[in-house]
Design a protein around this motif. Sequence first.
Motif, short mmCIF file in Angstrom:
data_model
loop_
_atom_site.label_atom_id
_atom_site.label_comp_id
_atom_site.label_asym_id
_atom_site.label_seq_id
_atom_site.Cartn_x
_atom_site.Cartn_y
_atom_site.Cartn_z
N ASN A 1 0.81 -1.21 0.00
CA ASN A 1 0.00 0.00 0.00
C ASN A 1 0.85 1.27 0.00
O ASN A 1 1.95 1.31 0.57
CB ASN A 1 -0.91 0.03 1.23
CG ASN A 1 -2.01 -1.01 1.11
OD1 ASN A 1 -2.41 -1.37 0.01
ND2 ASN A 1 -2.49 -1.48 2.26
N GLU A 2 0.28 2.28 -0.61
CA GLU A 2 0.92 3.60 -0.63
C GLU A 2 -0.19 4.62 -0.42
O GLU A 2 -1.15 4.68 -1.18
CB GLU A 2 1.62 3.84 -1.96
CG GLU A 2 2.24 5.22 -2.08
CD GLU A 2 2.82 5.46 -3.46
OE1 GLU A 2 4.05 5.50 -3.59
OE2 GLU A 2 2.02 5.62 -4.42
N ALA A 3 -0.04 5.43 0.62
CA ALA A 3 -1.02 6.48 0.89
C ALA A 3 -0.54 7.78 0.25
O ALA A 3 0.66 8.03 0.14
CB ALA A 3 -1.19 6.67 2.39
N TYR A 4 -1.50 8.60 -0.15
CA TYR A 4 -1.11 9.84 -0.81
C TYR A 4 -2.01 10.98 -0.36
O TYR A 4 -3.13 10.80 0.10
CB TYR A 4 -1.16 9.71 -2.33
CG TYR A 4 -2.55 9.52 -2.91
CD1 TYR A 4 -3.36 10.62 -3.20
CD2 TYR A 4 -3.05 8.25 -3.16
CE1 TYR A 4 -4.63 10.45 -3.72
CE2 TYR A 4 -4.32 8.07 -3.68
CZ TYR A 4 -5.12 9.17 -3.96
OH TYR A 4 -6.37 9.00 -4.47
N LEU A 5 -1.46 12.17 -0.52
CA LEU A 5 -2.19 13.41 -0.28
C LEU A 5 -1.85 14.33 -1.44
O LEU A 5 -0.67 14.57 -1.72
CB LEU A 5 -1.76 14.03 1.05
CG LEU A 5 -2.42 15.36 1.47
CD1 LEU A 5 -2.45 15.46 3.00
CD2 LEU A 5 -1.69 16.56 0.91
N THR A 6 -2.90 14.82 -2.10
CA THR A 6 -2.71 15.75 -3.22
C THR A 6 -3.26 17.11 -2.83
O THR A 6 -4.45 17.24 -2.52
CB THR A 6 -3.41 15.24 -4.49
OG1 THR A 6 -2.87 13.99 -4.87
CG2 THR A 6 -3.24 16.25 -5.63
N ALA A 7 -2.38 18.11 -2.81
CA ALA A 7 -2.79 19.48 -2.52
C ALA A 7 -3.04 20.20 -3.84
O ALA A 7 -2.21 20.15 -4.75
CB ALA A 7 -1.73 20.20 -1.71
N ILE A 8 -4.19 20.85 -3.94
CA ILE A 8 -4.57 21.59 -5.16
C ILE A 8 -4.47 23.09 -4.85
O ILE A 8 -4.99 23.57 -3.84
CB ILE A 8 -6.00 21.24 -5.59
CG1 ILE A 8 -6.12 19.72 -5.84
CG2 ILE A 8 -6.39 22.01 -6.84
CD1 ILE A 8 -7.54 19.26 -6.11
N PHE A 9 -3.76 23.80 -5.72
CA PHE A 9 -3.51 25.22 -5.49
C PHE A 9 -4.59 26.08 -6.12
O PHE A 9 -5.28 25.68 -7.07
CB PHE A 9 -2.14 25.62 -6.05
CG PHE A 9 -1.01 24.86 -5.41
CD1 PHE A 9 -0.68 25.07 -4.09
CD2 PHE A 9 -0.29 23.91 -6.14
CE1 PHE A 9 0.36 24.37 -3.49
CE2 PHE A 9 0.74 23.21 -5.56
CZ PHE A 9 1.07 23.42 -4.23
#
Length: 688
Positions: free
Chosen positions: A225-233
Amino acid sequence: MCTNQSRVYASFQDYQYAPGGIGSSVSVTNNGRAVDTDPSTASTLSINSLLGSSSVTQYLEFSSNGTDAGRRLIAAGKTFILKVSIPASALSLAGTIEVGSFVDLNTSTNIATRTPLYTASTVGLLSGAGAIEIPLTPAQAYHGVYVKLSASLSVGVAAEIYGAYILEDNPLDIECDKGIDVLTGVNGAGLLNATASVTNPYAAIDTDPAYSTFATINTGLQAANEAYLTAIFAKEGQPLDSIKIVYDGGGGLSLLSGFTIQPYLGDAVAGGAFNNGNVTVKAIPNTTRFEVSFPVSSVFDRVKISWGGILAIGTELHIYNVTKAIPKPDPLIDGVPLTAKNVCLGHATTLSINNIQSCTTYTWYADKTTTTPLFTGSTYSLGVLPVGDYGYYVESRRNNCISSISERVKVTIKVNPLPTVAVTNVISCSGFTVNLSVDSPLAGISYNWYDAATGGNLQHSGSTYTTPVLTANTTYYVEAVNQTTGCISSSRAVLAVQVKPIAVVGAISGVNKICIGTATTLSNPNAGGTWSSANLLIAIVNATTGEVTGVAAGTTVIRYTVAADATVCTNFADFNLTVAAPPGLSLGPEPEICSGFTSSSISYSNPVNSPITYSISWGTSGFMPINNQPLPPGNIPFDVPFNAAVGTHSGILTIKNADGCSSQINFTIKIKPKPMAPHVLVPITSQY
């Protein structure tokens, strides 16, 4: 791209149920959260279907006032974005999600004319657990977006609907570098029982300056597993803008630890992921946190931070802040990447920007804090500055953004004075080299001599210069160069060498040998000169007439000089003159002869200066003169008239030598009377 675009959310909602039979239930809870313009809140669509297929549909309508009466018709071809979330627990259930556009929603019957645009199983296509965005572009005009969740013989199928929005131009300035939304999730083969998670995701974009809040990415216990967080500007970043992330949990940054950062533009990769070559990591003092930043090579609007892999099992990563920043200006001075430069007086200096970006304004200031600009633009022509030190500060500012302002970069210009050079014209004579020099040369200044006012050929370097032999007027041009600053005099000093011809002087004519006490006159065909003797003890000469008089035996040079004037240089002719000594001798005693004798001689001794001839002239008439007869040794013969009177007679003896010099000696002779003849008486008685 430079005009701001802001999210315009669907602000009115309605929904429709279609349960599958007895024992089945469908619901929409927190339905208003799907249209509250808050991207962190969501409505929930749920299905429990025991018999047959069930579905639930939520309509998200674009409205000018939040009511169905204020519905807006969105033009065909205008993309909308739907944010949804499918929890990991629902991935094992046979659910299907359908997304499309609609028009003409009937709020009484909850029926609208729908156009499906997206239909798929949630497994895989929604990237596992977490929130995703689905961009869709209807080919026809629409009033809103619908989401339909369907399931058959399934329990616990649910979807969260955060909202739908379109992007429209916004004339106001916005906070361009902050995050406005976050997407999270888990990727990998173990999604059905994934233990990875992302908690408190919006703390990653709250820009808390104290770093007291953070999002947590936990990898869980499964290596796959790989967790991710995507921040949108809020606004797209330009190429070379940087992403900045404040984090801790790893104690440092390692590509092998499963920590990856990848910029995106929508769902397309934008530039490369960070690597050890392009990333900057700095520790935040007095904390365990780090700031990692790196420039992005292309346009981007979000960044995905992933944490996972076998080496990261069971670890946490805390994300405190995710922002972007425009780069500091990289200044150019006269086209060269520099922040400081020495220039010379008279040089027109231009400041410019090496890393120019679109949608960016560059402003130049006199200091680090003033708000009054000196100039706005990417190319600042300073022109010709006076001698002195100058400082300029330039900052980058993203257009239509509130606080996208870079740190100011200082550029310094030192304007050095030009050296000066002075020379004095020279008059010289044809056929000679000439020694030239700079007036009052200075230490630290070099001097170059050229044959032209500009360009030309370098003749010599130094404060003095000995020219070649010159036969015509020649001009030299001298420049001064400061050896420390490299500054060159504004113009070359002009040194004119006037080369005058030599005066014409012919050969001297005249006798080249005279005797002591005699004079001769020399001549020259060129008038206007003066005469001089090299040795006045040998011969003297009249300066005007050229008459030379011998003074003593020897040789000297008689010179005829034509003096210099405005048109010619002096010249002279020399004449070698010999002054010879006259001959001499010592006469013996005065000769005495008896009357009637016709010849006699004078004895002499001690001849000097080689007399070779003699002449005699008499003071008494009747004596015959002698002219230039060879001088016999010891005696000088002469004739005496037979009838010369008794007494003393004077004569002048002239002797000459081979040089033509003569001497006169006075002498006398004495003529004595003959004695009387004796009278002899013979007696008559004598036998004779």
